[in-house]
Design an enzyme around this catalytic site. Structure first.
Site, PDB file in Angstrom:
ATOM      1  N   HIS A  16      53.614  44.588   1.055  1.00 38.90           N
ATOM      2  CA  HIS A  16      53.865  43.283   0.443  1.00 38.90           C
ATOM      3  C   HIS A  16      54.261  42.289   1.540  1.00 38.90           C
ATOM      4  CE1 HIS A  16      58.069  44.343   0.931  1.00 38.90           C
ATOM      5  NE2 HIS A  16      57.906  45.435   0.201  1.00 38.90           N
ATOM      6  N   GLY A  73      57.044  41.234   2.576  1.00 31.14           N
ATOM      7  CA  GLY A  73      58.122  41.669   3.475  1.00 31.14           C
ATOM      8  C   GLY A  73      57.550  42.433   4.658  1.00 31.14           C
ATOM      9  N   HIS A  74      56.616  43.352   4.365  1.00 30.88           N
ATOM     10  CA  HIS A  74      55.958  44.088   5.447  1.00 30.88           C
ATOM     11  C   HIS A  74      55.134  43.125   6.315  1.00 30.88           C
ATOM     12  CE1 HIS A  74      56.137  47.326   2.181  1.00 30.88           C
ATOM     13  NE2 HIS A  74      56.856  47.834   3.147  1.00 30.88           N
ATOM     14  N   GLY A 108      63.089  45.931   8.711  1.00 27.15           N
ATOM     15  CA  GLY A 108      63.616  44.868   7.858  1.00 27.15           C
ATOM     16  C   GLY A 108      65.111  45.022   7.640  1.00 27.15           C
ATOM     17  N   ASP A 132      66.840  46.893   4.449  1.00 24.35           N
ATOM     18  CA  ASP A 132      67.433  48.233   4.463  1.00 24.35           C
ATOM     19  C   ASP A 132      68.485  48.245   5.570  1.00 24.35           C
ATOM     20  OD1 ASP A 132      65.575  49.863   2.527  1.00 24.35           O
ATOM     21  OD2 ASP A 132      64.278  48.577   3.715  1.00 24.35           O
ATOM     22  N   GLN A 172      69.870  51.444   7.153  1.00 16.06           N
ATOM     23  CA  GLN A 172      68.789  52.105   7.887  1.00 16.06           C
ATOM     24  C   GLN A 172      68.636  51.517   9.295  1.00 16.06           C
ATOM     25  OE1 GLN A 172      64.768  53.442   6.261  1.00 16.06           O
ATOM     26  NE2 GLN A 172      64.259  51.396   6.995  1.00 16.06           N
ATOM     27  N   MET A 186      61.927  41.361  -1.869  1.00 10.76           N
ATOM     28  CA  MET A 186      60.650  42.046  -2.117  1.00 10.76           C
ATOM     29  C   MET A 186      60.799  43.536  -1.839  1.00 10.76           C
ATOM     30  SD  MET A 186      57.937  39.433  -0.549  1.00 10.76           S
ATOM     31  CE  MET A 186      57.738  37.820  -1.273  1.00 10.76           C
ATOM     32  N   SER A 187      60.135  44.343  -2.664  1.00 11.37           N
ATOM     33  CA  SER A 187      60.186  45.794  -2.494  1.00 11.37           C
ATOM     34  C   SER A 187      58.993  46.392  -3.220  1.00 11.37           C
ATOM     35  CB  SER A 187      61.481  46.332  -3.114  1.00 11.37           C
ATOM     36  OG  SER A 187      61.379  47.733  -3.291  1.00 11.37           O
TER      37      SER A 187
HETATM   38  P1  AMP Z   1      59.306  50.567   3.137  1.00 14.19           P
HETATM   39  O1  AMP Z   1      57.821  50.562   3.074  1.00 14.19           O
HETATM   40  O2  AMP Z   1      59.971  50.079   1.894  1.00 14.19           O
HETATM   41  O3  AMP Z   1      59.854  51.861   3.660  1.00 14.19           O
HETATM   42  O4  AMP Z   1      59.694  49.481   4.230  1.00 14.19           O
HETATM   43  C1  AMP Z   1      59.116  49.476   5.507  1.00 14.19           C
HETATM   44  C2  AMP Z   1      59.809  48.428   6.350  1.00 14.19           C
HETATM   45  O5  AMP Z   1      59.669  47.153   5.722  1.00 14.19           O
HETATM   46  C3  AMP Z   1      61.313  48.684   6.503  1.00 14.19           C
HETATM   47  O6  AMP Z   1      61.731  48.337   7.815  1.00 14.19           O
HETATM   48  C4  AMP Z   1      61.897  47.758   5.485  1.00 14.19           C
HETATM   49  O7  AMP Z   1      63.218  47.354   5.784  1.00 14.19           O
HETATM   50  C5  AMP Z   1      60.951  46.577   5.571  1.00 14.19           C
HETATM   51  N1  AMP Z   1      61.023  45.774   4.353  1.00 14.19           N
HETATM   52  C6  AMP Z   1      60.939  46.214   3.064  1.00 14.19           C
HETATM   53  N2  AMP Z   1      61.120  45.191   2.210  1.00 14.19           N
HETATM   54  C7  AMP Z   1      61.316  44.090   2.967  1.00 14.19           C
HETATM   55  C8  AMP Z   1      61.570  42.711   2.684  1.00 14.19           C
HETATM   56  N3  AMP Z   1      61.655  42.258   1.428  1.00 14.19           N
HETATM   57  N4  AMP Z   1      61.725  41.853   3.726  1.00 14.19           N
HETATM   58  C9  AMP Z   1      61.653  42.293   4.998  1.00 14.19           C
HETATM   59  N5  AMP Z   1      61.420  43.567   5.342  1.00 14.19           N
HETATM   60  C10 AMP Z   1      61.255  44.463   4.343  1.00 14.19           C
END
Ligand code: AMP
Length: 289
Positions: A36, A38-39, A152, A155, A158, A189-190
């Site tokens: 999304h 965020g990524h 991001g 987290d 993390q 976003m998630s």
């Molecule tokens: P995930 O796929 O949820 O494991 O996230 C992968 C990376 O994207 C991690 O470093 C997360 O912190 C980052 N991330 C997830 N959601 C967001 C967001 N809304 N804004 C910025 N980074 C994000």
């Protein structure tokens, strides 16, 4: 350079070795896919800092407890490839579970445990989570061989775990921690947000509002962590059917409590709530004026 998709560790290592040989930098964004905005913001940042960008897409079984949503976690190779292409990613690393854990996850003999910082908050509610994260990120770093990696702030805990991992194991990798991307109403976003039912989606905005109420309280001169915590919790409790796992203000670098914050303290308000079956986490970092 077009988009290269690789699925084996050997191919990934060979690809990176040839890039590094040219003296180029490799920016690495580890993800669990269902990409999304965020990524995408991490990818864009990586592109602005590095010569090439690698994104990994791997739903890592070792960071999920048996009762968690590993099998239900959203997955879409098409969506991820499309987002990677539009944002100019050079290489997507999509290993299978059997590539990452050839003898199954129970047969992994090595553990990577980051201490102290992992005990509270997410670690208290998900006791095996950070060991799984530390293990997979170590394996991914060794596969991708990046010069830079992008995580991001969403987290938050993390990012502290990854900082410790990089420092303690001397990974020659620069860590970049980037801001949380939000929907228009403030929801972070998630990938898991797709599972929010319409009623839960409207309730979910309370998490951002609770962080804003903390911001206001700090601006109004509140320095007591207990009062800041209850400000956040009271805000969250205005919504029905919401369960708070934690909602607390602590020192941002150590996650330790401090009764009265003072000017210059860097603090973080950490929130985890459950709305129906969906668990949401969010945070905001503040420097006490
Ligand atoms: P995930 O796929 O949820 O494991 O996230 C992968 C990376 O994207 C991690 O470093 C997360 O912190 C980052 N991330 C997830 N959601 C967001 C967001 N809304 N804004 C910025 N980074 C994000």
């Amino acid at each position: 350079m077009g988009l290269t998709t690789l699925t084996t560790i050997r191919e990934m290592q060979a690809w990176s070795a040839s890039i590094l040989k040219e003296g180029k930098t490799i920016g690495f964004v580890p993800t669990m896919g269902y990409l999304h905005e965020g990524h995408a913001s991490l990818i864009r940042k990586a592109k602005s800092v590095c010569d090439v960008v690698v994104v990994s897409v791997f739903v890592n079984p070792t960071q999920f407890a048996p009762n968690e949503d590993f099998t239900k976690y959203p997955r879409s190779i098409e969506r991820d490839t499309e987002l990677a292409l539009t944002n100019g990613v050079d290489c997507v690393f999509m290993p299978s579970a059997s590539e990452m854990y050839p003898n199954g996850t129970d047969s992994v003999r090595t553990t990577i445990s980051v201490n102290t910082i992992t005990e509270k908050f997410e670690g208290a509610f998900r006791p095996t989570h950070f060991a799984g994260v530390a293990l997979v990120v170590t394996k991914l770093f060794l596969a991708v061989q990046p010069t830079d990696t992008f995580f991001g702030r969403k987290d938050y805990q993390q990012t502290l775990v990854i900082k410790s991992l990089i420092e303690d194991l001397n990974f020659p990798i620069r860590l970049h921690v980037e801001p949380t991307m939000r929907e228009k109403d403030g929801l972070a976003m998630s990938s898991r947000n797709v599972y929010l039912q319409p009623q839960e989606r409207s309730s979910s905005v309370i998490v951002f509002r609770a962080l804003s109420s903390c911001n206001n309280a700090i601006a109004n001169g509140i320095r007591s962590s207990a009062i800041l915590d209850s400000t956040i919790q009271e805000s969250l409790n205005t919504v029905e059917n919401l369960t708070i796992d934690y909602a607390e203000c602590v020192l941002a670098d150590t996650l330790e409590r401090k009764a009265e914050f003072v000017s210059g303290d860097k603090i973080v308000a950490l929130i985890a709530v459950r709305l129906g079956t969906v668990r949401l986490i969010d945070n905001e970092v503040f420097v006490i004026p």
